[in-house]
Design a protein around this motif. Structure first.
Motif, PDB file in Angstrom:
ATOM      1  N   VAL A  52      -4.436   5.527   8.541  1.00 14.90           N
ATOM      2  CA  VAL A  52      -4.709   5.281   7.128  1.00 14.90           C
ATOM      3  C   VAL A  52      -5.806   6.233   6.656  1.00 14.90           C
ATOM      4  N   ARG A  53      -5.716   6.596   5.408  1.00 15.92           N
ATOM      5  CA  ARG A  53      -6.751   7.404   4.747  1.00 15.92           C
ATOM      6  C   ARG A  53      -7.306   6.553   3.617  1.00 15.92           C
ATOM      7  N   THR A  54      -8.602   6.256   3.685  1.00 15.79           N
ATOM      8  CA  THR A  54      -9.238   5.390   2.685  1.00 15.79           C
ATOM      9  C   THR A  54     -10.396   6.114   2.029  1.00 15.79           C
ATOM     10  N   HIS A  55     -10.924   5.510   0.994  1.00 13.32           N
ATOM     11  CA  HIS A  55     -12.134   6.008   0.332  1.00 13.32           C
ATOM     12  C   HIS A  55     -13.343   5.543   1.129  1.00 13.32           C
ATOM     13  N   SER A  65      -1.352   8.673  -4.087  1.00 15.93           N
ATOM     14  CA  SER A  65      -1.919   7.376  -3.704  1.00 15.93           C
ATOM     15  C   SER A  65      -3.151   7.019  -4.536  1.00 15.93           C
ATOM     16  N   HIS A  93       0.832  -1.199   0.000  1.00 14.58           N
ATOM     17  CA  HIS A  93       0.000   0.000   0.000  1.00 14.58           C
ATOM     18  C   HIS A  93       0.874   1.259   0.000  1.00 14.58           C
ATOM     19  N   ARG A 126      -6.032   4.330  -3.833  1.00 12.71           N
ATOM     20  CA  ARG A 126      -5.522   3.368  -2.854  1.00 12.71           C
ATOM     21  C   ARG A 126      -5.454   4.016  -1.473  1.00 12.71           C
ATOM     22  N   SER A 127      -5.474   3.204  -0.447  1.00 14.16           N
ATOM     23  CA  SER A 127      -5.328   3.688   0.924  1.00 14.16           C
ATOM     24  C   SER A 127      -3.916   4.225   1.112  1.00 14.16           C
ATOM     25  N   LEU A 129     -13.137  10.299  -1.441  1.00 13.39           N
ATOM     26  CA  LEU A 129     -12.201  10.548  -0.351  1.00 13.39           C
ATOM     27  C   LEU A 129     -12.817  11.525   0.637  1.00 13.39           C
ATOM     28  N   TRP A 139      -1.112   5.079   3.998  1.00 13.90           N
ATOM     29  CA  TRP A 139      -0.737   4.790   5.380  1.00 13.90           C
ATOM     30  C   TRP A 139       0.359   5.728   5.843  1.00 13.90           C
ATOM     31  N   PHE A 180      -7.566  10.919   7.843  1.00 10.47           N
ATOM     32  CA  PHE A 180      -6.892   9.724   8.335  1.00 10.47           C
ATOM     33  C   PHE A 180      -7.547   9.251   9.627  1.00 10.47           C
TER      34      PHE A 180
END
Length: 185
Positions: free
Chosen positions: A169-172, A111, A82, A114-115, A178, A117, A136
């Motif tokens: 982590v930053r995810t959708h 990124s 990742h 994708r996540s 986002l 980290w 995050f």
């Protein structure tokens, strides 16, 4: 100070990145965290090596002033497959001007879907809460991959107040969007 630009770091700028990072640790010292690792300490050597690889792979970016002098930087890589934000640092005299947020947006853009980290300190007002404002979230240790666990273990073996190191982590969201980042800090 005037506007800044972000560009890829050049191979001859590794020592500048190290100096920016060293200078930025003064902020930690003001909060009681004293970084006293010598240049030949294994943690420092490993960190510098990762940054050199990031520069070589065009995964290091610098924020530069109007004279093209680096005033902040990010280094990126991959952990457990990742995208990973290895480091974000800004010279103290250039903080609170949106440079860190612009560099963070560069990492988020890189990124893609994708996540992303990172690791940081959980107890400092400008660390975990700053990243939370940018979407995050803290991830429990049992959800870390083996490479991320090794990074945190290395940090906990070398850094002050190491038990306060966390992974984020930053995810959708479920719709693929986002989280909206807060205004520049």
């Amino acid at each position: 100070m005037g506007p800044f630009q972000i560009r890829a770091a050049r191979p001859d700028e590794l020592e500048i990145l190290i100096a920016v990072d060293d200078e930025s640790t003064k902020l930690y010292a003001e909060s009681g965290l004293r970084f006293s690792l010598e240049a030949d300490h294994p943690f420092v050597v490993a960190e510098s090596s990762r940054w050199a690889v990031a520069i070589e792979r065009k995964l290091a970016h610098v924020a530069v002033d109007s004279q093209d002098n680096p005033v902040g930087f990010i280094t990126l890589g991959f952990v457990d497959g990742h995208p990973y934000l290895d480091q974000l640092a800004v010279l103290p005299s250039f903080m609170r001007r949106g440079i860190g947020s612009a560099l963070l947006r560069q990492a988020i853009s890189w990124s893609g879907e994708r996540s992303l980290w990172l690791t940081t300190y959980s107890h400092l007002t400008w660390n975990r809460p700053y990243y939370e404002r940018h979407g995050f979230v803290t991830v429990p240790e049992h959800e870390w991959g083996s490479e991320l666990s090794a990074i945190i273990q290395e940090q906990r073996a070398s850094l002050p107040e190491s038990w306060r190191r966390v992974a984020m982590v930053r995810t959708h969201d479920a719709n693929g969007a986002l989280p909206i980042a807060a205004a520049d800090d």
